[in-house]
Design an enzyme around this catalytic site. Structure first.
Site: not given
Length: 363
Positions: A41-42, A44-47, A66, A164
């Site tokens: 799904l996506g 980011g900087g953390f996972g 996540k 965010d």
């Protein structure tokens, strides 16, 4: 993944090859003997975030997994990370009791990675809706603003800063609810942990999105009003379709120059302007303050523009108060019924017969 889909970007390939969930994606192997990993799904900087099915529950419902990577390896730092992760996960779990925040279903740690299992929300993000439908009207943006402010008011009253807020993190669900997703609380705790450890592989521990986050958030000191600034920028995106970095910025004050990009009512423009103040003391301090300002600009008249034709409602009100005069069609129909009634009551011997000489001819 035995048969990777064609035309995958290097970005997707890296995720699928270098994460445990990515390696399970598209296979029939289960994560923790429970979750069938469907697709990415996506990232980011953390996972990374994956869509999955929980096959142990009736109906095999969808869920979101996540995987968060704190980027620390020291045992002491990892122990601290586990404690912070559990504390923040419990906060997210409490927030999930709200009908417009995804429910946290489970959380756990596997080796050095941290996992959140959350409710999957069917719908489309505001970013996707703008890409599909184009810029939104002032009326619609006011409604989005109000509903999101009500959510933030609830979140802030729980002592949580979202960190965010942006169009990608607000979903319009299939049942027409606005849902707030992807809270940054856990990510910030893990970022602070990385900063305090001896592992210095990360150049910044900022949590948020450039352009949507206000100055104090870049200084790692977010407050409740930081979410209000990000929501103001989100409104600009809905109104103009422009990302925040597309707007010019005053080099001295940091203010966005946006008024020439969209035509708004004066009072709504003032509300947005105050939400978008880069100086914290000049900005609204709470979601309740912004809601109060919205209430002051006659929300009833705004809502009426989204309703059916007001002329129709006026006519129905008049119908209830005074009966309308009988129409020509109704009078004609009533006359025919009366004539037929009289005709049937006449004796058969005297019933009128057509007169043959009454015809239009030249003879």
């Amino acid at each position: 993944m035995p048969f990777p889909p064609p035309n995958l970007s290097k970005f997707h390939n890296d995720v699928l090859q270098n994460t445990l969930l990515g390696q399970l994606c598209g296979t029939q192997k289960l994560f923790r003997d429970r979750y069938l990993i469907l697709r990415l799904l996506g990232r980011g900087g953390f996972g990374v975030t994956f869509l999955a099915r929980d096959i142990t529950l009736p109906g095999k419902p969808f869920c979101v997994i996540k995987q968060l990577c704190p980027r620390v390896s020291e045992k002491k730092a990892l122990d601290t990370a586990r404690l912070r992760f559990k504390r923040e996960a419990k906060i997210l779990s409490a927030l999930g009791s709200h009908s417009r925040i995804p429910m946290l279903l489970d959380y756990f740690v596997i080796e050095e990675d941290f996992y959140l299992i959350q409710e999957y929300i069917r719908g489309a993000t505001l970013a996707r809706l703008v890409r599909r439908q184009g810029c939104q009207s002032e009326v619609i943006v006011k409604r989005v603003l109000r509903e999101t402010l009500e959510l933030l008011d609830y979140v802030h009253n729980q002592g949580v800063i979202h960190r965010d807020v942006k169009p990608q993190n607000i979903i319009l669900s299939q049942d027409r609810r606005l849902v707030l997703i992807d809270f940054g609380a856990v990510k910030e705790q893990l970022a602070q942990l990385g900063e305090s450890s001896s592992v210095k592989g990360v150049t910044t521990h900022f949590v948020g999105t450039v352009g949507f986050a206000p100055p104090e958030q870049f200084s790692l000191r977010p407050v409740y009003a930081s979410d209000l600034y990000a929501l103001g920028v989100t409104c600009l995106y809905l109104l103009t379709g422009k990302a925040p970095l597309d707007f010019k910025t005053d080099p001295q004050t940091g203010k966005l120059h946006w008024q020439d990009r969209v035509s708004l009512s004066r009072r709504f423009s003032q509300i947005l302007d105050k939400m978008l103040q880069p100086t914290l003391t000049e900005r609204y301090q709470s979601a309740a303050e912004v809601l109060e300002a919205l209430d002051a600009i006659s929300p009833q008249s705004n809502l009426s523009q989204c309703m059916s034709n007001p002329q129709q409602s006026t006519e129905s009100t008049e119908t209830q108060e005074t009966p309308k005069p009988e129409s020509e069609l109704k009078r004609t129909a009533r006359s025919i019924r009366d004539w037929n009634s009289r005709h049937r009551s006449l004796p058969r011997s005297v019933s009128p017969k057509p007169k043959k000489h009454l015809r239009w001819s030249s003879s």
